[in-house]
Design an enzyme around this catalytic site. Sequence first.
Site, PDB file in Angstrom:
ATOM      1  CB  CYS A 108      -1.138   7.061   1.353  1.00  0.00           C
ATOM      2  SG  CYS A 108      -2.352   6.094   2.243  1.00  0.00           S
ATOM      3  CD  GLU A 138      -2.049   2.116   1.565  1.00  0.00           C
ATOM      4  OE1 GLU A 138      -1.577   2.975   0.765  1.00  0.00           O
ATOM      5  OE2 GLU A 138      -2.405   2.375   2.705  1.00  0.00           O
TER       6      GLU A 138
END
Length: 489
Positions: free
Chosen positions: A283, A249
Amino acid sequence: MKQQPILVGGEWKLGSGNPMQSVFPADGSVNAELRAAGLEDVEAAIAAADAAWQAPGWRDRLPHERAAVLYRVSDLIMARQEELAALQTRDNGKPLAETRALVASAAGTARYFAAVSETLDSEITTPRLPDTMTFSQYEPLGVIAAITPWNSPIASEMQKVAPALAAGNAVIMKPAEATPLLALKMGELFEEAGLPKGLLSVLPGKGSVIGEAICRHPRVRRISFTGGTRTGRHLAHVAADKLISTSLELGGKSPTIVCPDANLEQAVKGVVFGIFSSSGQACIAGSRLFIHASRYDEFMARLLAVTRNLRVGHPETEGTHISPLITPEHRDSVAAYVDQARADGGRILCGGAIPDDPALASGNYYLPTIIDSLPHDSVACQEEIFGPVLVVFSYRDEDELVRLANDNVYGLAAGIWTADYQRAFSLARRLAVGTVWINTYKKFSISTPFGGYKDSGIGREKGRQGVLAYMQQKSLYLGMSPEPIGWSD
Ligand code: ADP
């Protein structure tokens, strides 16, 4: 100051590696001193993990008994929510409102994966042979490396540890250098909840030394990583050499789109939350904004008004919106991106500086910043800044919008603000991203898979599939015919 021990194969001890510190980003004071894990700790932790996952005490326990440990952890976390949130605020500088939510999210994740593991079935595969029965079982993989970044400790750790343990594995947790404390606390809580010794080790230390040694170790059978794209790509090579699976990720540069028919009040507040919560250190931050030209001026006036009203302040003060960035070096990197944007012709519409309030002088603060007039191929529009910096464009044509929105190496998430669900649906299908929020942003549900397209990663976390990612299938054939196989007749 007393040294904080680390959790190595079921034993709390001082690490055998270099000294390290947890530092409060609001004033640089030291929260805790510890010694990092050393290579001998990595060996000991993995040997203990390998024994522990194969011992009858875990993988062969009934699923509801394994689930009971996760339910207990969840309860312990919620009973200590305030204490854990306060500790996390010291460790990474996020405001208390955010760290409380992260702690609650970790508790919810433990509960969810407990429930999933209780309801997980083997599959009876359709027997195509009349005299054979076939079925497929899910088995644990073994020892799992869980590597996490500093921006959402405890929530991102639990997202890896809970499904991995629920699936019957052991976990070696390597938290980020800057934020070791919540992962260690999590180790304590799992112990208190009755997790057998050795199943969870927490090894703080340098990524390129300790993280690398964990991932390369032959006994480690999966790497679950959240962090930067450069490290993720490197770990994909490590995993390829060992022929093991990964979930990565990684970074993002997520576009948010304001359509002509958007509810502007809702959209403005959503955009502000999407980019500036966690001071942009997410993110999924909505860091590129595309506004339809017909609403640009009106939207920007409101956006600037709301942004200028955000409270930049101490993370322990209730009501703070913008708290300090993780380290002075990271704040310098954010400032350098803004300087580059200026040099590339960007107009700084607000922020673009360190706050001048003397009360904030000793923290790593940076003002929420909005920039327009930049070419879309400039550095500030293409790279992940990971700070409170929003770049803005206007658009007229939807094809051009889609082209620009997809013109980035990342593909983590996107936001669409519109009253027209048909438009939202068709736009969402054209965006090369793993998550699309429509008339909301940064909302998470543990039952909904999460992960990136393109350089934002591979694999998905969360959801029922989130447990299966930590398992491998074994297929069994049962011969039902009393007759011998006639081949050798
Ligand atoms: P960020 O930009 O979020 O700091 P990093 O990718 O540098 O992202 O770090 C994320 C996590 O990966 C941290 O826990 C870090 O220590 C770890 N890490 C960095 N390099 C490696 C590596 N070579 N092997 C394993 N883990 C690593």
